[in-house]
Scaffold this motif. Structure first.
Motif, mmCIF file in Angstrom:
data_model
loop_
_atom_site.group_PDB
_atom_site.id
_atom_site.type_symbol
_atom_site.label_atom_id
_atom_site.label_comp_id
_atom_site.label_asym_id
_atom_site.label_seq_id
_atom_site.Cartn_x
_atom_site.Cartn_y
_atom_site.Cartn_z
ATOM 1 N N LYS A 121 -34.914 13.930 -46.122
ATOM 2 C CA LYS A 121 -34.595 14.825 -45.013
ATOM 3 C C LYS A 121 -33.708 14.097 -44.010
ATOM 4 O O LYS A 121 -33.783 12.878 -43.874
ATOM 5 N N LYS A 122 -32.884 14.878 -43.301
ATOM 6 C CA LYS A 122 -32.066 14.278 -42.252
ATOM 7 C C LYS A 122 -32.964 13.691 -41.167
ATOM 8 O O LYS A 122 -34.001 14.258 -40.815
ATOM 9 N N ILE A 123 -32.560 12.558 -40.653
ATOM 10 C CA ILE A 123 -33.322 11.903 -39.589
ATOM 11 C C ILE A 123 -33.124 12.672 -38.293
ATOM 12 O O ILE A 123 -31.984 12.904 -37.855
ATOM 13 N N GLN A 124 -34.212 13.075 -37.666
ATOM 14 C CA GLN A 124 -34.155 13.922 -36.480
ATOM 15 C C GLN A 124 -34.408 13.170 -35.175
ATOM 16 O O GLN A 124 -34.463 13.780 -34.116
ATOM 17 N N SER A 125 -34.562 11.872 -35.230
ATOM 18 C CA SER A 125 -34.921 11.091 -34.047
ATOM 19 C C SER A 125 -33.920 11.254 -32.905
ATOM 20 O O SER A 125 -32.705 11.246 -33.110
ATOM 21 N N ASP A 126 -34.452 11.411 -31.690
ATOM 22 C CA ASP A 126 -33.632 11.486 -30.476
ATOM 23 C C ASP A 126 -33.483 10.123 -29.794
ATOM 24 O O ASP A 126 -32.975 10.042 -28.676
ATOM 25 N N MET A 127 -33.907 9.071 -30.458
ATOM 26 C CA MET A 127 -33.840 7.738 -29.870
ATOM 27 C C MET A 127 -32.402 7.333 -29.576
ATOM 28 O O MET A 127 -31.481 7.674 -30.303
ATOM 29 N N LYS A 128 -32.233 6.586 -28.461
ATOM 30 C CA LYS A 128 -30.949 5.994 -28.105
ATOM 31 C C LYS A 128 -31.139 4.478 -28.047
ATOM 32 O O LYS A 128 -32.195 3.981 -27.646
ATOM 33 N N PHE A 129 -30.096 3.751 -28.405
ATOM 34 C CA PHE A 129 -30.186 2.296 -28.467
ATOM 35 C C PHE A 129 -29.030 1.671 -27.704
ATOM 36 O O PHE A 129 -27.871 2.034 -27.922
ATOM 37 N N GLN A 130 -29.365 0.724 -26.842
ATOM 38 C CA GLN A 130 -28.343 0.060 -26.028
ATOM 39 C C GLN A 130 -27.623 -1.010 -26.844
ATOM 40 O O GLN A 130 -28.265 -1.838 -27.496
ATOM 41 N N ARG A 131 -26.300 -0.974 -26.794
ATOM 42 C CA ARG A 131 -25.517 -1.940 -27.559
ATOM 43 C C ARG A 131 -25.870 -3.370 -27.160
ATOM 44 O O ARG A 131 -25.971 -4.257 -28.028
ATOM 45 N N ARG A 132 -26.059 -3.632 -25.888
ATOM 46 C CA ARG A 132 -26.376 -4.989 -25.441
ATOM 47 C C ARG A 132 -27.717 -5.464 -26.000
ATOM 48 O O ARG A 132 -27.886 -6.646 -26.311
ATOM 49 N N GLU A 133 -28.683 -4.551 -26.134
ATOM 50 C CA GLU A 133 -29.982 -4.928 -26.689
ATOM 51 C C GLU A 133 -29.842 -5.250 -28.174
ATOM 52 O O GLU A 133 -30.467 -6.201 -28.676
ATOM 53 N N ILE A 134 -29.005 -4.491 -28.886
ATOM 54 C CA ILE A 134 -28.749 -4.785 -30.295
ATOM 55 C C ILE A 134 -28.128 -6.172 -30.435
ATOM 56 O O ILE A 134 -28.541 -6.974 -31.279
ATOM 57 N N SER A 135 -27.141 -6.463 -29.591
ATOM 58 C CA SER A 135 -26.477 -7.775 -29.633
ATOM 59 C C SER A 135 -27.456 -8.898 -29.314
ATOM 60 O O SER A 135 -27.442 -9.960 -29.952
ATOM 61 N N LYS A 136 -28.321 -8.665 -28.326
ATOM 62 C CA LYS A 136 -29.308 -9.673 -27.939
ATOM 63 C C LYS A 136 -30.261 -9.970 -29.104
ATOM 64 O O LYS A 136 -30.524 -11.148 -29.416
ATOM 65 N N GLN A 137 -30.768 -8.919 -29.728
ATOM 66 C CA GLN A 137 -31.711 -9.124 -30.823
ATOM 67 C C GLN A 137 -31.044 -9.788 -32.023
ATOM 68 O O GLN A 137 -31.664 -10.610 -32.704
ATOM 69 N N MET A 138 -29.780 -9.451 -32.275
ATOM 70 C CA MET A 138 -29.087 -10.100 -33.384
ATOM 71 C C MET A 138 -28.860 -11.580 -33.096
ATOM 72 O O MET A 138 -28.949 -12.424 -34.001
ATOM 73 N N SER A 139 -28.581 -11.919 -31.848
ATOM 74 C CA SER A 139 -28.364 -13.331 -31.497
ATOM 75 C C SER A 139 -29.647 -14.147 -31.661
ATOM 76 O O SER A 139 -29.600 -15.359 -31.850
ATOM 77 N N GLU A 140 -30.789 -13.480 -31.596
ATOM 78 C CA GLU A 140 -32.084 -14.151 -31.732
ATOM 79 C C GLU A 140 -32.729 -13.847 -33.079
ATOM 80 O O GLU A 140 -33.923 -14.102 -33.277
ATOM 81 N N PHE A 141 -31.932 -13.324 -34.015
ATOM 82 C CA PHE A 141 -32.481 -12.776 -35.257
ATOM 83 C C PHE A 141 -33.310 -13.781 -36.039
ATOM 84 O O PHE A 141 -34.368 -13.451 -36.571
ATOM 85 N N TYR A 142 -32.868 -15.012 -36.144
ATOM 86 C CA TYR A 142 -33.557 -15.982 -36.998
ATOM 87 C C TYR A 142 -34.660 -16.750 -36.275
ATOM 88 O O TYR A 142 -35.234 -17.675 -36.844
ATOM 89 N N THR A 143 -34.965 -16.365 -35.034
ATOM 90 C CA THR A 143 -36.122 -16.973 -34.377
ATOM 91 C C THR A 143 -37.390 -16.370 -34.969
ATOM 92 O O THR A 143 -37.419 -15.218 -35.388
#
Length: 259
Positions: A121-143
């Protein structure tokens, strides 16, 4: 069973060589049994194996609801996970008749690759994600990636839901996703409110696992394949690649990303 073991090797450093102990990741063949019937086998790292099996069966739609799982147990003697659950017989038949050896490392099969016949089924989520938070988590990905830090020989997936994350580490990238999903499901988390980060490419089987579990955002620091993008667009998954520093490529579902 320990996921690592130590062996002695000869190390060359410039013109010198010497014997040292080296830590290697362990690799096993894991069998999955559903209602006492063997579903298949996969090569895996011996961590979170019950979670891996549950995540795999959910991703294949063989189990459609975590509440249908009555029992799940890893047997170290036989290297198998034995699960008792209500099964989706149609999906199980498809896996047996149309199973495709996927492109991830290791050897595993899926019936959920074909764009036209993918039962989701198509994903119906209304969630929004901040680009800066994505970048932050990727920079800490291997911790907090214990096996990667010790061996440098595993892939990683992190599933972020609220203020928690669920981590999967394995020699096979598709296994890392199933492990993270299995952990989250057993923890009662709402997958539709989270986002998934992986260490490798966004090929079709990785994208399908997010779609089948209604995870609205999938991110990697590497590239997607063409089929991965087509599946993401068809099922309204936000798909992001090349998440490096402040850069991010959004291939699908850009409306969920904000500055």
């Amino acid at each position: 069973m320990q996921p690592i073991f130590t062996t002695q090797i000869t190390k060359y450093k410039a013109d010198e060589n010497f014997a040292i102990d080296d830590i290697l990741v362990r690799e096993i063949k894991l069998e999955i049994l559903l209602n006492d019937v063997k579903i298949g086998a996969m090569m895996a790292t011996p961590t979170d194996l019950t979670e891996l099996a549950i995540g795999y069966l959910l991703s294949e739609n063989i189990i459609t609801n975590p509440k249908d799982i009555l029992d799940a147990l890893f047997d170290e003697k036989t290297l198998s996970v034995k699960i008792i659950a209500k099964a989706n017989q149609k999906a199980l038949n498809n896996l047996n008749s149309e199973g495709i050896i996927i492109s991830g490392c290791g050897r595993s099969v899926t019936a959920n690759i074909d764009l036209q016949s993918l039962d989701a089924k198509k994903i119906q989520s209304d969630m929004k994600f901040q680009r800066r938070e994505i970048s932050k988590q990727m920079s800490e990905f291997y911790t907090q990636c214990d096996l990667y830090e010790k061996t440098g020989c595993v892939h990683t997936a992190k599933l972020f839901i609220g203020d928690k994350f669920y981590i999967g580490e394995d020699i096979a990238q598709h296994n890392t996703i199933d492990k993270a999903i299995g952990k989250a499901v057993l923890g009662g988390a709402d997958l539709n409110s989270g986002f998934l980060m992986v260490s490798g490419r966004l090929s079709s089987e990785m994208v399908v696992k997010a779609v089948m579990n209604s995870i609205p955002l999938l991110v990697s620091r590497t590239a997607p394949t063409s089929l991965g993008v087509l599946i993401a667009r068809k099922f309204n998954l936000t798909l992001c690649g090349f998440a490096r520093g402040e850069n991010l490529n959004v291939y699908s579902g850009a409306e969920r990303i904000y500055a």
